[in-house]
Design an enzyme around this catalytic site. Structure first.
Site, PDB file in Angstrom:
ATOM      1  N   SER A 120      61.755  -2.268  20.394  1.00 38.35           N
ATOM      2  CA  SER A 120      61.994  -1.846  21.771  1.00 38.35           C
ATOM      3  C   SER A 120      62.499  -3.030  22.607  1.00 38.35           C
ATOM      4  O   SER A 120      63.534  -3.607  22.288  1.00 38.35           O
ATOM      5  CB  SER A 120      60.719  -1.226  22.349  1.00 38.35           C
ATOM      6  OG  SER A 120      60.989  -0.517  23.537  1.00 38.35           O
ATOM      7  N   ASP A 174      63.224   9.885  20.301  1.00 36.00           N
ATOM      8  CA  ASP A 174      62.698   8.813  21.140  1.00 36.00           C
ATOM      9  C   ASP A 174      62.890   9.154  22.621  1.00 36.00           C
ATOM     10  O   ASP A 174      64.024   9.256  23.100  1.00 36.00           O
ATOM     11  CB  ASP A 174      63.426   7.508  20.807  1.00 36.00           C
ATOM     12  CG  ASP A 174      62.772   6.285  21.418  1.00 36.00           C
ATOM     13  OD1 ASP A 174      62.154   6.416  22.492  1.00 36.00           O
ATOM     14  OD2 ASP A 174      62.884   5.194  20.822  1.00 36.00           O
ATOM     15  N   HIS A 205      59.176   7.213  19.770  1.00 38.79           N
ATOM     16  CA  HIS A 205      59.297   5.771  19.995  1.00 38.79           C
ATOM     17  C   HIS A 205      58.184   5.077  19.216  1.00 38.79           C
ATOM     18  O   HIS A 205      57.160   4.683  19.778  1.00 38.79           O
ATOM     19  CB  HIS A 205      59.187   5.479  21.499  1.00 38.79           C
ATOM     20  CG  HIS A 205      59.639   4.103  21.896  1.00 38.79           C
ATOM     21  ND1 HIS A 205      60.933   3.669  21.744  1.00 38.79           N
ATOM     22  CD2 HIS A 205      58.951   3.061  22.439  1.00 38.79           C
ATOM     23  CE1 HIS A 205      61.037   2.425  22.185  1.00 38.79           C
ATOM     24  NE2 HIS A 205      59.849   2.034  22.603  1.00 38.79           N
TER      25      HIS A 205
END
Length: 226
Positions: A120, A174, A205
């Site tokens: 991320s 996601d 995610h």
């Protein structure tokens, strides 16, 4: 500009002697401990002699989260991650990540046995810093992430890492970093002839078992035996 102190880290060594290192950057609001349990799940052979370095991002207020102070590699001001990008924060984290790579080299690990990884927000820095690092790395691992201001690569990319393999993976569902951003990152890298191993998985995610297996195989291919 005064030199920044090295970030504090969590370290896991899979064997001795250590002959290769992976600097792995966590996501927004997490810490260096976030991916620590991930190491045994990779089931990597001890012959790789790996050191995992998991740094803690600095604590800072994050605009999109009501200025709440948390560990972050840069500020996020807008749900559309391509708008109001915190370029200064990303560049500061580039310096922090590069300093950790430099330290591994000072500890005796050749650059070609160093990898930079991230999830991320950490993946943003892994891509941004890895593609600009002046010595050739073994690879860049970028999970559930995106590529900030890609046009800057045309003038800032390191010649040494023009051919460095990149593992780029994302979840189909996601809700935090939309799949379209990862696909755009892939396109931007492909268009500049970077060797990208693109994977996507039926997940949100996060990280899934199939992805862990693919990462393990990719890492073994990149590092080989010591």
């Amino acid at each position: 500009m005064p030199e920044q102190p090295l970030l504090s880290t969590v370290e896991v060594e899979t064997a001795s002697p250590v002959t290769a290192s992976i600097v792995w950057l966590h996501g927004l609001g997490a810490s260096g401990h976030d991916f620590e349990p991930f190491v045994p799940e990779l089931r990597l052979p001890r012959s790789l002699g790996l050191r995992f370095v998991f740094p803690h991002a600095p604590r800072q207020p994050v605009t999109i989260n009501g200025r709440y102070v948390m560990r972050a590699w840069y500020d996020i001001a807008h749900p559309d991650l391509g708008r109001q990008v915190d370029e200064a924060g990303i560049r500061q984290s580039l310096q922090a990540a590069s300093a950790l790579l430099d330290r591994e080299r000072q500890r005796g690990i050749p650059a070609e046995r160093l990898l930079l990884a991230g999830f991320s927000q950490g993946g943003v820095i892994a891509l941004h810093a890895g593609l600009r690092y002046p010595a050739k790395l073994a690879g860049i691992l970028a999970l559930s992430t995106y590529l900030p201001f890609p046009a800057s690569l045309d003038t800032e990319a390191s010649a040494a890492n023009r051919g460095t393999p990149i593992f780029l993976a994302h979840g189909d569902y996601d809700p935090v970093v939309p799949l379209t951003l990862a696909e755009d990152a892939r396109h931007q890298l492909d268009s500049r002839s970077y060797p990208v191993d693109w994977r996507h998985y039926p997940m949100a995610h996060s990280v899934c078992a199939a992805e862990i297996g693919d990462i393990s195989g990719w890492l073994q291919g990149r590092i080989g035996s010591g």
